[in-house]
Design an enzyme around this catalytic site. Structure first.
Site, PDB file in Angstrom:
ATOM      1  N   SER A 138       0.850  -0.763  -0.242  1.00 28.71           N
ATOM      2  CA  SER A 138      -0.497   0.083   0.366  1.00 28.71           C
ATOM      3  C   SER A 138       1.020   1.426   0.403  1.00 28.71           C
ATOM      4  O   SER A 138       2.422   0.868   0.553  1.00 28.71           O
ATOM      5  CB  SER A 138      -1.079   0.272   1.079  1.00 28.71           C
ATOM      6  OG  SER A 138      -1.584   1.127   1.692  1.00 28.71           O
ATOM      7  N   TYR A 151      -2.003  -0.872  10.009  1.00 27.81           N
ATOM      8  CA  TYR A 151      -2.329  -1.640   8.460  1.00 27.81           C
ATOM      9  C   TYR A 151      -1.101  -0.528   8.093  1.00 27.81           C
ATOM     10  O   TYR A 151      -0.183  -1.546   7.732  1.00 27.81           O
ATOM     11  CB  TYR A 151      -3.847  -0.106   7.657  1.00 27.81           C
ATOM     12  CG  TYR A 151      -3.657  -0.498   6.568  1.00 27.81           C
ATOM     13  CD1 TYR A 151      -4.384  -1.857   5.842  1.00 27.81           C
ATOM     14  CD2 TYR A 151      -3.375   0.380   5.211  1.00 27.81           C
ATOM     15  CE1 TYR A 151      -4.199  -2.216   4.571  1.00 27.81           C
ATOM     16  CE2 TYR A 151      -3.750  -0.196   3.445  1.00 27.81           C
ATOM     17  CZ  TYR A 151      -3.907  -1.037   4.252  1.00 27.81           C
ATOM     18  OH  TYR A 151      -4.116  -1.246   2.496  1.00 27.81           O
TER      19      TYR A 151
END
Length: 240
Positions: A138, A151
């Site tokens: 990401s 995350y």
């Protein structure tokens, strides 16, 4: 690609990115094992759509389930020599409201799960003298996103893990890379609100969110490029 179809296991294949990757790799001539934890119907429909594909139950947070899934694929299709870690989990909270379970669940799914899958995949890849590992990271790993400490930590760890795997495994014909998308158009972001979507898009050079098919093309590029290993391929529209 090789003359004989290689077997690619895609975790999280019932999700938007995983399904796009499965379709792209099937178009490249790979046999697809579509791993799913939730979304079994979507994964089975995907497998029915693709030539000679198989839907496989796979909970990446359970090492026994990982072993069982790889065993089923090996017995049914042959050994896995291409692994795409596309399963993921979000539990966004400001840090002071983030529970122990929020932290642990996201780290287990996004970081420990790929570790278990890679560890299971490597022996057959080394035996074959060929392996491709691509993990979906990401853009958040590089920038840090408010409300996503769990995350961001997991995805940053995934890149470091991948670089270690690349250095350990390169001599055996195995490559390992990360494809790091920006915000992808998917049901996962349905609740973030139009203002947040617009704000994110404005921070990209392209002025738009990311199409999952572009992520899938980057995964295919990693698989088809033997000299590419230990890298992060950013597919984020020039986010910055």
């Amino acid at each position: 690609m090789a003359d004989e179809p290689r077997v690619a296991l895609v975790t999280g294949a019932s999700g938007t990115i995983g399904a796009a990757v499965a379709r792209e790799l099937a178009a490249a001539g790979l046999r697809i094992a579509a791993g799913f934890h939730r979304g079994g119907e979507a994964a089975r429909n995907l497998a029915a759509e693709l030539p000679d594909a198989l839907a496989v139950p796979l909970d990446v947070t359970d090492p026994a389930a990982v072993r069982a899934a790889f065993g089923k694929v090996a017995a049914t299709m042959g050994p896995v020599t291409v692994l795409v870690n596309a399963a993921g989990l979000l539990r966004d909270r400001p840090l002071l409201r983030m529970s122990d379970d929020d932290w642990a669940a996201v780290l287990t799914t996004n970081l420990t799960g790929p570790f278990w899958c890679v560890r299971q995949a490597l022996p057959s890849m080394i035996a074959a003298g060929y392996g491709r590992i691509v993990s979906v990271g990401s853009a958040a790993a590089a920038f840090g996103t408010p409300g996503q400490a769990n995350y961001c930590a997991a995805k940053a760890g995934l890149l470091a893990f991948t670089r270690s795997v690349a250095r350990e495994s390169g001599r055996y014909g195995v490559t390992a890379n990360v494809v790091a998308p920006g915000l992808v158009e998917s049901p996962l972001i349905a609740d973030i609100g139009e203002a947040a979507r617009t704000g994110f898009a404005r921070r990209t050079a392209t002025g738009s969110l990311v199409d999952a098919r572009d992520v899938a093309r980057a995964v295919r590029f990693c698989i088809e490029t033997p000299a590419l290993t230990g890298q992060s391929v950013d597919v984020d529209g020039g986010f910055g």
